[in-house]
Design an enzyme around this catalytic site. Sequence first.
Site, PDB file in Angstrom:
ATOM      1  N   LYS A  70     -29.368 -44.411  25.588  1.00 50.53           N
ATOM      2  CA  LYS A  70     -30.189 -45.556  25.147  1.00 50.53           C
ATOM      3  C   LYS A  70     -30.839 -45.250  23.819  1.00 50.53           C
ATOM      4  O   LYS A  70     -30.954 -44.098  23.394  1.00 50.53           O
ATOM      5  CB  LYS A  70     -31.254 -45.882  26.195  1.00 50.53           C
ATOM      6  CG  LYS A  70     -32.257 -44.760  26.491  1.00 50.53           C
ATOM      7  CD  LYS A  70     -33.396 -44.612  25.504  1.00 50.53           C
ATOM      8  CE  LYS A  70     -34.364 -43.494  25.887  1.00 50.53           C
ATOM      9  NZ  LYS A  70     -35.379 -43.214  24.839  1.00 50.53           N
ATOM     10  N   ASP A  79     -37.679 -43.253  32.402  1.00 48.70           N
ATOM     11  CA  ASP A  79     -36.561 -44.055  31.908  1.00 48.70           C
ATOM     12  C   ASP A  79     -35.546 -44.401  32.992  1.00 48.70           C
ATOM     13  O   ASP A  79     -34.631 -45.199  32.753  1.00 48.70           O
ATOM     14  CB  ASP A  79     -35.824 -43.322  30.774  1.00 48.70           C
ATOM     15  CG  ASP A  79     -36.628 -43.263  29.484  1.00 48.70           C
ATOM     16  OD1 ASP A  79     -37.566 -44.071  29.332  1.00 48.70           O
ATOM     17  OD2 ASP A  79     -36.310 -42.410  28.634  1.00 48.70           O
TER      18      ASP A  79
END
Length: 284
Positions: A11, A138
């Site tokens: 990401k 996350d």
Amino acid sequence: MKTLPVRSYAKINIALNVVSKEPNGYHKLDMVMLPLELHDSIHITKLKEARDNFITIDDFSVGPVKYNLATFAIDALSSKYKFPDKFRIFVHKVIPLQAGLGGGSSNAAATLCGVNEYLKLGISEDELIDLGKTLGSDVPFFIKGVPARVSGIGEVVEPIVVKNSYYCLIVKPYLGLSTAEVFEKCDGFNLETCDIDTVIKALEEGDDDLLASSINNALQPVAISMIPGIQTIIDSLHEEGLKIVQVSGSGSSVFALSQDKKLLQNTAKKLENDYRVELTKVRK
């Protein structure tokens, strides 16, 4: 026994605001995160008559395997849902380490989702997210796996729309940064914030000029203070005509977004001798 292959995606943080520091030491954040096609590959195989799970990683720079979040993920899953099965989990690492790209959290999320699929446990996405947020901030985002606004300590994940198809150039200095050390140091900085709603609007409308002018990562100055060469990378990318450029997460990687693949390819060739370079795409 069959082996289930699972992709574990990276990401970037297109926006990151530090909202507050909680009494327990965690920081509340408000972020916009985009998943990338860049990924590790995880292979999950059930073991016969095994007494423990067996995790292997093909990147020796990772350090002790027992600290990889994939290990904690399988332990947490089996503890909560009481299944007796043991697994071999092999992680082929491609996502750069200590880069702010979420590799460890992604491995945990992929392991949770993969074992759920392998055993046909029927655990809902919401239940996986509840478990995932105990493993890393996350992890819930990676369980969703779509562009999103992420807030709290990572547990609130709200999908967003990205109109344009972006290529993404990742440039990482050979030095990495510890997320914990960056957050510890950030408390001594006057951290800037950006308007998250404007960033989302730019992504939804495909307005690259607005996106370039509205993004911000509050941790970027902290990362640069720890590895000054990060600023050199940022300057180099801007000099190549790239506008959407920023440190991802706690660093040390810098990304550049563009719809012009050739521009990114040419830039990558100029930088690949001095840095770790990856050219990928944003997943929509």
